[in-house]
Scaffold this active site. Sequence first.
Site, PDB file in Angstrom:
ATOM      1  N   HIS A 151      -5.024  -5.329  -8.150  1.00 43.74           N
ATOM      2  CA  HIS A 151      -5.902  -4.370  -7.479  1.00 43.74           C
ATOM      3  C   HIS A 151      -7.336  -4.909  -7.499  1.00 43.74           C
ATOM      4  O   HIS A 151      -7.799  -5.402  -8.537  1.00 43.74           O
ATOM      5  CB  HIS A 151      -5.831  -3.007  -8.176  1.00 43.74           C
ATOM      6  CG  HIS A 151      -6.662  -1.971  -7.492  1.00 43.74           C
ATOM      7  ND1 HIS A 151      -6.262  -1.369  -6.307  1.00 43.74           N
ATOM      8  CD2 HIS A 151      -7.878  -1.474  -7.790  1.00 43.74           C
ATOM      9  CE1 HIS A 151      -7.219  -0.536  -5.916  1.00 43.74           C
ATOM     10  NE2 HIS A 151      -8.206  -0.579  -6.799  1.00 43.74           N
TER      11      HIS A 151
ATOM     12  N   MET B 166       0.818  -1.216   0.000  1.00 45.54           N
ATOM     13  CA  MET B 166       0.000   0.000   0.000  1.00 45.54           C
ATOM     14  C   MET B 166       0.856   1.273   0.000  1.00 45.54           C
ATOM     15  O   MET B 166       0.646   2.186   0.802  1.00 45.54           O
ATOM     16  CB  MET B 166      -0.977  -0.025   1.187  1.00 45.54           C
ATOM     17  CG  MET B 166      -1.894  -1.240   1.179  1.00 45.54           C
ATOM     18  SD  MET B 166      -2.760  -1.527  -0.389  1.00 45.54           S
ATOM     19  CE  MET B 166      -4.255  -0.615  -0.082  1.00 45.54           C
TER      20      MET B 166
HETATM   21  C1  GAR Z   1      -5.661  -7.445  -2.224  1.00 47.53           C
HETATM   22  O1  GAR Z   1      -7.056  -7.513  -2.393  1.00 47.53           O
HETATM   23  C2  GAR Z   1      -5.038  -6.533  -3.254  1.00 47.53           C
HETATM   24  O2  GAR Z   1      -5.693  -6.583  -4.489  1.00 47.53           O
HETATM   25  C3  GAR Z   1      -5.188  -5.186  -2.602  1.00 47.53           C
HETATM   26  O3  GAR Z   1      -4.883  -5.422  -1.261  1.00 47.53           O
HETATM   27  C4  GAR Z   1      -5.327  -6.733  -0.914  1.00 47.53           C
HETATM   28  C5  GAR Z   1      -4.222  -7.439  -0.164  1.00 47.53           C
HETATM   29  O4  GAR Z   1      -4.670  -8.649   0.354  1.00 47.53           O
HETATM   30  N1  GAR Z   1      -4.355  -4.209  -3.203  1.00 47.53           N
HETATM   31  C6  GAR Z   1      -4.679  -2.924  -3.335  1.00 47.53           C
HETATM   32  O5  GAR Z   1      -5.706  -2.442  -2.912  1.00 47.53           O
HETATM   33  C7  GAR Z   1      -3.652  -2.071  -4.089  1.00 47.53           C
HETATM   34  N2  GAR Z   1      -4.164  -0.777  -4.348  1.00 47.53           N
HETATM   35  P1  GAR Z   1      -3.641  -9.773   0.792  1.00 47.53           P
HETATM   36  O6  GAR Z   1      -2.635  -9.096   1.731  1.00 47.53           O
HETATM   37  O7  GAR Z   1      -4.454 -10.778   1.522  1.00 47.53           O
HETATM   38  O8  GAR Z   1      -2.986 -10.332  -0.434  1.00 47.53           O
END
Ligand code: GAR
Length: 195
Positions: free
Chosen positions: A108, A89
Amino acid sequence: MNVAVFASGSGSNFQALLDAAAEGTLSASIKLLVCDKPGAYAVKRAAKAGISAFIFNAKEYSSKEEYEQEILQELQKHDVQFIALAGYMRLVGTVLLSAFEGRMVNIHPSLLPYFPGKDAVGQALAARVQETGVTIHYVDSGMDTGPVIEKAAVPVQEGDTRETLQARIQKTEHELYPRVLQTLLHNQLAGGITK
Ligand code: GAR
């Protein structure tokens, strides 16, 4: 090919990539986790899988350039050739963008360009769309703005909460990311990188 995964949170996408690499459906050697949150569950997943982790606190550095230089050194130490952002992030800066141009992708949880940035799932619910989804794209200096590689739609169902919709989206992410990465790495190899 040697891959690093960047994460800030739970790391379930990191886990999906680790699992696919272990099963052999993803021809990658995941060498390093880069994480900006010392307490993130992703760090535990790395330890469990025996993967090295570079954990940093951005507040301890005077600039993005400074911590990205350290990340770059770690990437070079592990001979990393490709980066997969998985819930990292932070905006990526020029140090990493120029070193990994065309070799850094992000996942994303929306159909970009809709709902970029934080809480894409909450944004989709608030907008009352009938469909949202997942996008995999190359990373540039913007927030979820780079060239799109692949998208997958996910329906929003009657009565969905952030939790139920997120679970449905993540199921799609965990299937899509290893599959798309496999194709990208295959293409990189075909393009002449031999490790
Ligand atoms: C995921 O859903 C990813 O797509 C999102 O954060 C989450 C992480 O989950 N990414 C964003 O929002 C990027 N802007 P995780 O830590 O369980 O993989």
